[in-house]
Structure formats: C-alpha cells, structure tokens
Design an enzyme around this catalytic site. Structure first.
Site, short mmCIF file in Angstrom:
data_model
loop_
_atom_site.label_atom_id
_atom_site.label_comp_id
_atom_site.label_asym_id
_atom_site.label_seq_id
_atom_site.Cartn_x
_atom_site.Cartn_y
_atom_site.Cartn_z
N HIS A 151 0.82 -1.21 0.00
CA HIS A 151 0.00 0.00 0.00
C HIS A 151 0.86 1.26 0.00
CE1 HIS A 151 -3.55 2.33 0.27
NE2 HIS A 151 -4.28 1.49 0.96
N SER A 152 2.11 1.16 0.42
CA SER A 152 2.97 2.34 0.43
C SER A 152 3.29 2.83 -0.98
CB SER A 152 4.27 2.05 1.19
OG SER A 152 4.95 0.95 0.62
#
Length: 504
Positions: A151-152
């Site tokens: 998700h980063s």
C-alpha cells in the site's frame, strides 16, 4: 548504517506520511487487485509489456530502503525509495496448474491461491509488487490476473488510474478509455439566504464557520478517544480480530450500478451515501442472523426475530481522497512534479458510526448515512489528520502507537473507487470485472467498492476464523439495495398515478 546504494540504484525521495503509516508493523498493508478476463491470458505478452514499460513508473522500479539511524532531529526512520534495476521475471508468476487440482471448481482454487499470498510477505529487497496469472475458469471469468503491491506504493485511485492508462476500449481497440471529470463537491453548507441581504449572509457565514470549527474539534477528540480507550462493541464481526498477519480470504459480488444511481438520484444524495446506507443495513441484518444462530437451541435459528443486543457501537473507517479532482487521472499528470493530482497515498479517513438496527423502512439507513456524511463533509478533520500523521511520524517514527490503536479499535474499513466507465481490454484481453481489496489490517472485515462499466463490484476481505460466510454479507447488501430501489420505485409510481388522477 544506511544500506549501500549500488551503481544501478539512484536515491529518489522519502516516503509520504501515509506511505510510512502503511509501513508500520501492525499496519503492514498490501493491496490485492483481482481482474477477471473473458479469455485465457498469455504470460509472455504481459512479461514483454512490463519489460518495455515498467521503468517509466518510478514506484514500480524502486525498492524501499530503511536506514538504521538518521542524523536529523526528527525521526523520519530514514525510509527512502531507491530506484533500481528490475528483473521482471522475479515479479510475474504463471503457475502450471494441474486440471485435476481444480476439481471443476475454479473459484475455490483462485480463492485458496490468493489467500495463501496473504501469508507470504512481499520481498522488500525488490520493488514491492508482483503479478500472478491464473488461467483458471471461474464463475465470471476465463482467467484471473492478480496484482499484489504494498500500500505504500500508492492508494486505490492511483492504481486505478494506472490500470486505465494500460487499457483500451473493448468496443474500439485503438481508443483510450473515457476518463470522467469528477470534481469534488463543495463542503460548505447550503446557503438559505443567497437572495437576502448582506447582513443575513454574513450571519450565516459566521454560523457555518463556527459549525466547521466545532465539527473539526469533535472529530479530533473522537480520534484521540479512540486511540486511548474508545473501542467498538465486540460482535461477530470483530470477535477474536486484531492480528493483521492472519490468513485472509477474498470475496466479490457485482451489482447493478444503474440501480445505485437510481437510488442516489431519487434520494438526492451521493453514491457514497447509498453504499454506506446499504452497508449499514446489510451489516445489521447479518449481525441479526449471527446473533440468532447463537441464541437458537438444538441447531435452530431465530434470525427472523430481532436478536440484536442494544447499544452496539460499530464504526467504519471511510477512506477520503484529499485530491482536488477525485476521479481517474492521467498517469503522466499524476507523476508530474508539483502535480495537484499527485501519485501515491494522498488520502485520509474519517470514522463513521453505523446504526445497527432492523428497520421496517428500507430508506431509513439511507437517511442516516446521508445525515452523518453531510456532517463529516463539513469538517476539516481529513486534512488535519493527514498533517497530524505527518507530524507524529516525523517526531516519533515507528514508535507512534496512536494510529495502530485507532485502527484496532474500530470494526471495519471502507473505500469506494471510480473505475472505467465502459468495458475495457488489456492487451486485447476483454476485462470481465475488477475487484480491489487489501489485507494486513487488524480488522476481520474490509469492504471495498469499485465501479466498472454498468456494475458496482463489492469486494470483501475477511478473517475466515471470525467471518466464515462473507457471501451472506453480500447477499444482505444486494437485498438491501433491492429493497431501497423497490420502495422508491413504488413511491414514484404512486406520485405519477396521483398526478394523473388530479389531472382528470
């Protein structure tokens, strides 16, 4: 010491605040995008395309490097994106599937395959993404492509913009998909004195500003209370939850987007309001069923009664896109320096309380959802929270436990992403559906919505030890939407008949 950067690696930039948040141990979060295709996929075509294009996107050819110390007074954890050479073969997997292994149940095979991925962390020595090609026939596709990324790297809107940029219209293989221009609705309250004198307009402006400040303060205090002590009631949705590295399962269901738009227009609300109302109604009915099963004797169920206990506190964290333009964006614009529709994780979230109760009128959950969201929109909380996250992570880094507790003390998270307006193809392969989910969070239930052509795809991520029957939540969601549409259609028909009778 900081990891050595080789000649093939060039240091780029630090992580954004939300990207660093998703790197925290208890919130180590991955996005899973499942794309169903109407024909079998050729792994060679996917590999060839990636070899020619992956270098164009900095996040997909960068790895994450975290220093063991920093020399700054602020604790930024030394996390940096480092551009590196990508060996595409290390990121694309096309397993040789034995037909006997499937046993004529492709859906179960895909479900088991993707679920096993949740127990295998991404290799942080390489860029944090991978693609799995499963040439397996399922209920609604001939093959399934699974993209997993941390998700980063990006939020859902960024990834959807990238996917759309790689596709073409199915009706015209040479044409790019239509990108809808979706502007953010104004957050100001409706002005009842727009045609009145300047004094009344001034009084309303002062009143509106005071409400804005008050709502923001209340929301921030609720965040602090949630981080310290205010947790949701334990229900069958969160009993035993709290371990983000448990195995997760994924389930999706497509419903009519036109039906949702009909309810939206009839109730003068947003699609988000409709989805929140339907989710609130569905979870109420699902919990009533689960409590009925618990209370039944000798294996019988009392789910047709009102089995809900009183005063259930259930809240959802709802993702908020902070960009000015909230729909799909051209990827080149998102990657441009200083872009207002920036690539990455430029989002926040709000806590939305659900009223868990059985309603005889299907429209009541819609009205409650609209009222809550109108109040949330008239608050600076999402933007303030983004700045607070940045400040706390800079000051305390990975020791910032405030957000971990805030995430752990609510029942679920939700998001809604705008997908392609028409059916699209990827390298000539017609896409049947797009389902986006994520895992790694402490919740046993995550709910995501994504529109595609004339469908709205409901995607659930569940901890099967807590929620063994996610299909029943989708059943209740579908039934709730149908009841809302039928009720509004009946009311509309009555108005038409009444108007006709008066005309006679």
């Amino acid at each position: 010491m900081k990891e050595k950067v080789t000649k093939e690696e060039v240091e780029e930039e630090p992580l954004s605040p939300m990207a660093r948040l998703f790197q925290l141990q208890e919130l180590d979060n991955c996005i899973v995008t499942m794309i169903g295709f109407k024909a079998k996929l050729s792994p060679d075509i996917i590999l060839d395309d990636l070899k020619h294009n992956v270098y164009k996107h900095p996040r997909f050819c960068s790895k994450l490097v975290i220093a063991t110390h920093t020399i700054h007074i602020y604790s930024d954890d030394g996390a940096r994106w480092i551009k590196t050479k990508v060996n595409v073969e290390d990121h694309v997997f096309a397993p040789d599937i034995d037909p006997h292994e499937i046993n004529e149940d492709g859906d179960s095979f895909v479900d088991d395959y993707v679920s096993r991925l949740t127990l295998n962390p991404l290799d942080k020595a390489r860029p944090l993404w991978e693609i799995h090609i499963l040439n397996v026939k399922t209920f609604d596709a001939e093959a399934v492509g699974v993209m997993r990324c941390h998700h980063s790297l990006a939020d859902g809107m960024s990834l959807m913009s990238l996917l759309v940029a790689c596709t073409r219209k199915s009706s015209d293989p040479e044409a790019f998909p239509t990108i809808p221009a979706i502007k953010r609705r104004g957050k100001t309250m409706s002005h009842p004195f727009s045609d009145k004198g300047w004094f009344l307009r001034l009084i309303f402006a002062i009143y509106s500003t005071l409400i804005l400040i008050w709502n923001t303060i209340v929301d921030l205090l609720l965040l602090l209370a949630t981080a310290l002590f205010l947790n949701d009631t334990e229900t069958p949705l969160n009993e035993g939850a709290g371990v983000g590295n448990n195995l997760r399962r994924f389930y999706h269901r497509a419903v009519s987007l036109n039906d949702i738009k009909f309810v939206k227009n009839a109730m003068n609300m947003t699609i988000n309001d409709v989805l929140l109302g339907a989710t609130q109604a569905a979870l109420s009915r699902y919990l009533n069923h689960r409590y009925g099963d618990k209370d039944g004797e000798d294996g019988t169920t009392t789910s047709y009664l009102n089995n809900l206990p009183g005063k259930i506190r259930t809240r959802a964290g709802v993702a908020i896109n902070l960009r000015r333009d909230i729909g799909i964006q051209p990827v080149e614009d998102m990657l441009a320096k200083g872009s207002e529709c920036r690539w990455g994780n430029y989002n926040s979230f709000v806590f939305v309380p659900f009223s868990i109760s059985l309603e005889t009128d299907p429209l009541v959950p819609l009205l409650k959802a609209k009222s809550i969201m109108e109040r949330k929109k008239h608050s600076l909380y999402p933007s303030m929270l983004y700045l607070i996250i940045k400040f706390i992570l800079n000051m305390f880094g990975h020791k910032a436990g405030l957000f971990r507790r805030s995430f752990s003390n609510i029942t679920t998270f939700m998001s809604n992403i705008v997908g392609p307006m028409e059916e699209v193809s990827l390298h000539g392969n017609h896409i049947a559906y797009i389902a986006l989910s994520n895992y790694g969070q402490p919740q046993a239930l995550m709910i995501h919505f994504i529109s595609y052509a004339e469908k709205m795809v409901i995607s659930l991520t569940v901890d099967p030890e807590v929620i063994p029957d996610p299909q029943k939540i989708c059943d209740e969601m579908e039934e709730s939407l149908k009841a809302m549409k039928d009720t509004l259609s009946t009311k509309s028909d009555r108005r038409v008949v009444g108007s006709h009778n008066r005309g006679q």
